[in-house]
Scaffold this active site. Sequence first.
Site, PDB file in Angstrom:
ATOM      1  N   SER A 122      55.984  42.101  48.018  1.00  0.00           N
ATOM      2  CA  SER A 122      54.573  42.490  48.111  1.00  0.00           C
ATOM      3  C   SER A 122      53.683  41.268  48.282  1.00  0.00           C
ATOM      4  O   SER A 122      52.542  41.398  48.706  1.00  0.00           O
ATOM      5  CB  SER A 122      54.137  43.212  46.834  1.00  0.00           C
ATOM      6  N   HIS A 143      57.977  46.700  54.004  1.00  0.00           N
ATOM      7  CA  HIS A 143      57.278  46.903  52.725  1.00  0.00           C
ATOM      8  C   HIS A 143      57.085  48.388  52.480  1.00  0.00           C
ATOM      9  O   HIS A 143      56.235  49.033  53.102  1.00  0.00           O
ATOM     10  CB  HIS A 143      55.934  46.153  52.753  1.00  0.00           C
ATOM     11  N   GLU A 155      55.178  49.203  55.896  1.00  0.00           N
ATOM     12  CA  GLU A 155      54.582  48.108  56.665  1.00  0.00           C
ATOM     13  C   GLU A 155      55.709  47.184  57.129  1.00  0.00           C
ATOM     14  O   GLU A 155      56.529  46.751  56.308  1.00  0.00           O
ATOM     15  CB  GLU A 155      53.586  47.333  55.805  1.00  0.00           C
ATOM     16  N   ASN A 193      47.441  46.532  50.715  1.00  0.00           N
ATOM     17  CA  ASN A 193      47.055  45.851  49.475  1.00  0.00           C
ATOM     18  C   ASN A 193      45.883  44.901  49.690  1.00  0.00           C
ATOM     19  O   ASN A 193      45.159  44.577  48.755  1.00  0.00           O
ATOM     20  CB  ASN A 193      48.248  45.116  48.861  1.00  0.00           C
TER      21      ASN A 193
END
Length: 374
Positions: A122, A143, A155, A193
Site C-alpha cells: 500500500s 493493489h 490498482e 488512498n
Amino acid sequence: MMTTNAATIGIVGLGTMGLGIAQVFAQAGFASIATDAHAPARDSARMRMEQALTARVTAGKLTPQARDATLANLHIVETLSDFAPCDLVIEAIIERADAKQALFADLESILSAQAILATNTSSIPVASIAATAKHPDRVLALHFFNPPTAMKLVELAPHAGTAPQAIACARALTETAGKTVIQCPDRPGFIVNRCARPYYGEALALLEEGHPATEIDAAMMAAGYRLGPFALIDLIGADINLAATEGLARAMQDHPRYHVFASLKTQVASGHLGRKTGQGFLHPNTTEARANPAIAQRIEATLINEAAWLLAEGGTTPDGIDTAMKLGLNFPRGPFEALAHYGKPAIRATLAALAAAAPAPLQPRYAPAPFLTE
Ligand SMILES: NC(=O)c1ccc[n+]([C@@H]2O[C@H](COP(=O)([O-])OP(=O)(O)OC[C@H]3O[C@@H](n4cnc5c(N)ncnc54)[C@H](O)[C@@H]3O)[C@@H](O)[C@H]2O)c1
C-alpha cells in the site's frame, strides 16, 4: 459456472489480504499455490477459506459444488520451491521493503524467466522493491482492497522499468479472476488512498473553522455520498486514518495538500477512535443536520483538484481515476464526473476563495492543478 484456467497463481502471505486474494483466484478456476512464513497461518488457511465459503453457501450465494471446486484449487505448500509452476506470484506479506525484496530474490531463483512478481504493497514504492530484482521488468504492484473477495477494484501500478508484456499479462489474469483493473502510476497511495485524502482533510479544515461534524457529514450525504467524512473516519478508526494521512504527507514531502490537521491528532490522543472504542467524532450519534451545499462543493473541489494533480503526474486517465474512486470508496461519482457537474470555472473560483481565506502555510493547498486552468 466454474471455469478452468491454465495459468497458475502463487500467493505469499496468508493473512487478511493474501487469503482473500488466494480465494479470488481459486474461485475463478486458477490453480492457486499459497504459503506463509508462519506455520499456524499456513495450517489454518484452508479451514479459514472453507469457513468463508461455507458462509456464502449458507447465505445462498454460492453452491456447495463451487465451494468444493474452489478449495480443490487451493494448494497450501511449505516451501517456496513449490512455486516453480507459477505464472504470477502476488505477495501479501509484512509491509517492509527489505522483506519484500528478499522474498522476490528467493522467488526469482525458483520461477521461470517470464513469471510476474506482483506486490500488494500500500505504501512502498514499486520501483524500490524492483530495484534489487535480477529482472525488474517483471515486477509491478497489484493493489487489492480489503476484503479482496468483495472489492471489485485492483490498482495495477508498474514502475518505470516494468515490461509492457508483464503489465498486459497481470491485467489479463486479474480481469479473468473477475476484477476491474485500473492502471496508475507508481506514486504514493496510488489512486484511491491518495485521492481520498481531501474527503477527510477538507472536512477537518471545516471542523476547525467551527462547522459541526454533523453539518459536514449531512452535506456530503445530501450530495449522494453513502457516509460522511466523520462517519467514515469513525468506521475506519481515527488512528488508522491518522497513520494513513501522516504516511502520505511524508511521502509527498509534507505538501500542504496532505496537511495533518490538529483536530485529527487531538481525536486520536483522546482515545475516542470511532466504532471500535464506542465513541468517535460522531459515533454513536448519526447526523440529522440540514444540508449545506457549499460544504459539499468545497470538499468536492478539493477532491477534484487532488485527482487533477495526480492526472498531471501521468500514467492514468480521468476515467480510470473516476472508476477507482467509485469502486474503491463507494463514492457516488468520480472527481472528474463531479467536475463535469460543476464546471471548471466554478471549481477554480471555489479553490481561489479557499486560498484567499486560508492561513499562509495552507494557501498552496488550494493551488489549482494544470488540468483545471487549461
Ligand atoms: N489490510 C489491508 O487493508 C490492506 C489493503 C491493501 C494492501 N495491504 C497490504 O497487503 C500486505 C499484507 O497485509 P495484511 O493486512 O494481509 O497483513 P497480515 O498481517 O494480515 O498478513 C501478513 C501475513 O504475511 C506473513 N508473512 C510475513 N512475512 C512473511 C514472509 N517474509 N514470507 C511469508 N509470509 C510472511 C505473516 O505471517 C502474515 O500471515 C501488506 O503489504 C499491506 O500493506 C493491506
